[in-house]
Design a protein around this motif. Sequence first.
Motif, PDB file in Angstrom:
ATOM      1  N   CYS A  35     -22.975  21.768  12.527  1.00  0.00           N
ATOM      2  CA  CYS A  35     -23.672  22.742  11.671  1.00  0.00           C
ATOM      3  C   CYS A  35     -22.989  24.110  11.645  1.00  0.00           C
ATOM      4  O   CYS A  35     -23.652  25.154  11.611  1.00  0.00           O
TER       5      CYS A  35
ATOM      6  N   CYS B 110     -26.383  25.743  14.730  1.00  0.00           N
ATOM      7  CA  CYS B 110     -27.425  24.750  14.988  1.00  0.00           C
ATOM      8  C   CYS B 110     -28.646  25.429  15.597  1.00  0.00           C
ATOM      9  O   CYS B 110     -28.534  26.195  16.558  1.00  0.00           O
TER      10      CYS B 110
ATOM     11  N   THR C  11     -24.653  17.111   7.073  1.00  0.00           N
ATOM     12  CA  THR C  11     -25.803  18.007   6.920  1.00  0.00           C
ATOM     13  C   THR C  11     -25.611  19.056   5.828  1.00  0.00           C
ATOM     14  O   THR C  11     -26.495  19.875   5.604  1.00  0.00           O
TER      15      THR C  11
ATOM     16  N   ASP D 212     -29.547  21.309   2.811  1.00  0.00           N
ATOM     17  CA  ASP D 212     -29.013  21.753   4.082  1.00  0.00           C
ATOM     18  C   ASP D 212     -30.197  22.053   4.995  1.00  0.00           C
ATOM     19  O   ASP D 212     -31.358  21.934   4.587  1.00  0.00           O
TER      20      ASP D 212
END
Length: 267
Positions: A176, A180, A38, A70
């Motif tokens: 992440c 997240c 990501t 991203d």
Amino acid sequence: MRSHHVVMWSGGITSWATARHVIALHGTASTTLLFADTQAEDADLHRFNTEASSQLGIPLTTVTDPQQRDPWQVFEDKSWLGNTRIAQCSHALKQDPCRTWLAANTDPADTVLYVGIDWTETHRLPAITNGWAPWSVEAPLTRPPYADKRDLLVELEALGIRRPRLYRLGFEHNNCGGACVKGGQAQWLRLLDVFPDRYAKAEAHEMRMRAKLGRDVAILRDRTGGTTKPLTLGELRRRAEQDHEDQPRLDFDDWGGCGCFTEADAA
């Protein structure tokens, strides 16, 4: 008998445990570890990916968004702030690149996908199965023998692989970079405590999206007082810093969950 086995690798402990199970049954030659980057992951996730895949005997197959975005760039492009319910970053950065790879490299009639949900998340399985059609989906950790994530982490370290840093810092998920948007208050409060710079970056992005959209939107929701309303990261931070007895209660139990492979039908 299916001859191609694809593990949807997220970089979490259940990805490793799922892959271990699949390899034990089907070997390395017919197994692929498919990882979607990501561009927002903790640096130690990549260390873990390298060590874990080496231990399993299969290099990762990594896919990315063609535009190398991203999550925050996806929100800008979609003019929608991702939140605990709807996060387009899951589709754009995880599901779409994986589906593109699967379409180009596998035959659904001869391929099984494996996801790393465990026995506490069996309610997710029907949506995952429907969403990834026409590929078949299995979730080995939802079946006996049942294992706890903490036990799996002990098993991992017994093999000489250090657990991912986010786990060591008290996060429930290794995705992440701890930021997240599907995470709950507990995740964001933990991020504020251990990575205040990451929290500040997310807070600034949220503020810009609110200004761009001209709406009272937020990643989190406040359910105090019997009503549900947006809860900005700025407000959550102020509550954490003030810690007054008369302020709304902070929810240190709401971790939320990584759902990047559970809503493919909406991709």
